[in-house]
Design a protein around this motif. Sequence first.
Motif, mmCIF file in Angstrom:
data_model
loop_
_atom_site.group_PDB
_atom_site.id
_atom_site.type_symbol
_atom_site.label_atom_id
_atom_site.label_comp_id
_atom_site.label_asym_id
_atom_site.label_seq_id
_atom_site.Cartn_x
_atom_site.Cartn_y
_atom_site.Cartn_z
ATOM 1 N N LYS A 108 22.978 94.502 55.412
ATOM 2 C CA LYS A 108 22.942 94.245 53.977
ATOM 3 C C LYS A 108 23.796 95.231 53.185
ATOM 4 N N LYS B 34 18.237 89.559 48.288
ATOM 5 C CA LYS B 34 16.797 89.330 48.352
ATOM 6 C C LYS B 34 16.117 90.282 49.338
ATOM 7 N N GLU B 35 14.868 90.591 49.018
ATOM 8 C CA GLU B 35 14.043 91.337 49.959
ATOM 9 C C GLU B 35 13.696 90.437 51.145
ATOM 10 N N GLU B 36 13.373 91.064 52.272
ATOM 11 C CA GLU B 36 13.073 90.285 53.478
ATOM 12 C C GLU B 36 11.966 89.265 53.234
ATOM 13 N N SER B 37 10.972 89.651 52.439
ATOM 14 C CA SER B 37 9.815 88.775 52.206
ATOM 15 C C SER B 37 10.185 87.536 51.399
ATOM 16 N N ASN B 38 11.334 87.603 50.682
ATOM 17 C CA ASN B 38 11.749 86.474 49.843
ATOM 18 C C ASN B 38 12.729 85.535 50.534
#
Length: 497
Positions: free
Chosen positions: A437, A476-480
């Motif tokens: 990233k 985006k964050e991993e959770s998103n």
Amino acid sequence: MQTSTVQKIREQFAPMAIFKDPSSTNSLFAGRNLPSFVKDFILKRYISADGSVNRQGLTDFLDKVIPERQTEVKDRLDAGEELTLLTRFIIYIDLVKGLRRFGIPDLGIKINEGQIPQYVYKNHRGELVDGEKWGIIKITVLPDEDGKKNHVEMVDYKPFKPYKSVDIDYLRNARASFSIQEWIDVLLSAMEYEADGFESTTQKMEFLTRLLIFVEPRLNVIELAPKGTGKSFVFGNLSKYGWLVSGGKVTRAKLFYDKAKQQNGIIKNHDFTAFDEIQTIIFQEPAEIQAALKSYLESGKTTIDNNEFSSECGLMIMGNIPLNEQRRPLSYRYFDSLPQSFRESALLDRFHCFIEGWHLPRINKGIIYKGWTINVEYFSEILHTLRTQNIYGLLFDALVGYDKNADTRDFNAVKRIAVGYMKLLFPHWTSVSDINKDDFDTYCLQPAIRRRGIIKEQCHYIDPEFKTSMPYFWIKEESNISPTASNNMGVEENQLF
């Protein structure tokens, strides 16, 4: 370039590697003005494993297929000779008369003088179609059926395509062996430039940004730079899929569609069209060209005399810009350096990307690459093939969040630029889990935002109604990130390749 990087090139790209020695090559090709992709095609036939060249064999081949004096071709044809030529030629299909015509502009053979017989076409169905081609052709003069006139007949044809297909998986596996800095240097050497001749990564990236229109369809770019920074060479020598317009008169018919000839223009048949020295080009009927460009730049389509024209060709506008002693633009209004007919905000806003050419070094002998690298013909085929790989656009969609009220042009521009960088710098990324990233943000997303932002800012100086602020983009964050995104893209990848 570091010795370890050169060794990796020879290991990972062994069948495609070639030893470049400009001083020797220039002498071998003296008197024959050939683009780099043609020179490398010929060199590969006569180069040994240690990089030495069979000079006599190469010279004999050149004498056979590329006459040293182009003016002698017509005379030899008129004398009844059958000639074999490695050349650029243009095909036009005359549907009314049922003829496939060809011309060789560089040799003075007009398009209404050449004919391709049915047996040659049938042997190469799907290849001898409208547009510009490179190939080895055998030609002779024959009488027409009525016996009243002669024509130049193509009696044999061998496509100029040493690499009939390019294995993208091979490229991806090879790319994974290089660090990002090593790969940047590899790309520069493939363009025939020495990485050590650039002062910084910023300079290198500014230079490599020129390649984005080679890999990303319908990406529209403006570059303003001082003279002597290699613009003409990059767009005129590295790929047979592009077209360089250098001065002269340009009409709407030449660019898009010629109603009188019922023939498509240069934009239809190429991956990109680059306008060099834009200040010297004369655009006839500028209002008509501007209207057609606005429509095409926006959607890839335009209407010419009730005919809908569409293409995936990207456009590149290149011009000179005056600089101060610190090699920075004299004026903050960059677009003042463009011709008057191009200084319209509604037109310029349709361009996606701006290259700050004043960061680039002036080309000198020390910056011309000597050593082992990827040959230009293979390199150009790789760039051409990457244009249709849609996995990178899917990765962008899965990875990047953005303001839902983002202007459509801004979003499309940022996505196209970022996707182009991914194809160029990180072709081995095929799923979200592959992506670093930080590298994506540094080399793809932030440069895309900045380069589109320059376009917006310069449009604002022309028309204050244009806002200068760019939409907000984020990773985006991993959770998103959808947990199925990577798997779904893996299926897509397997289906494609």
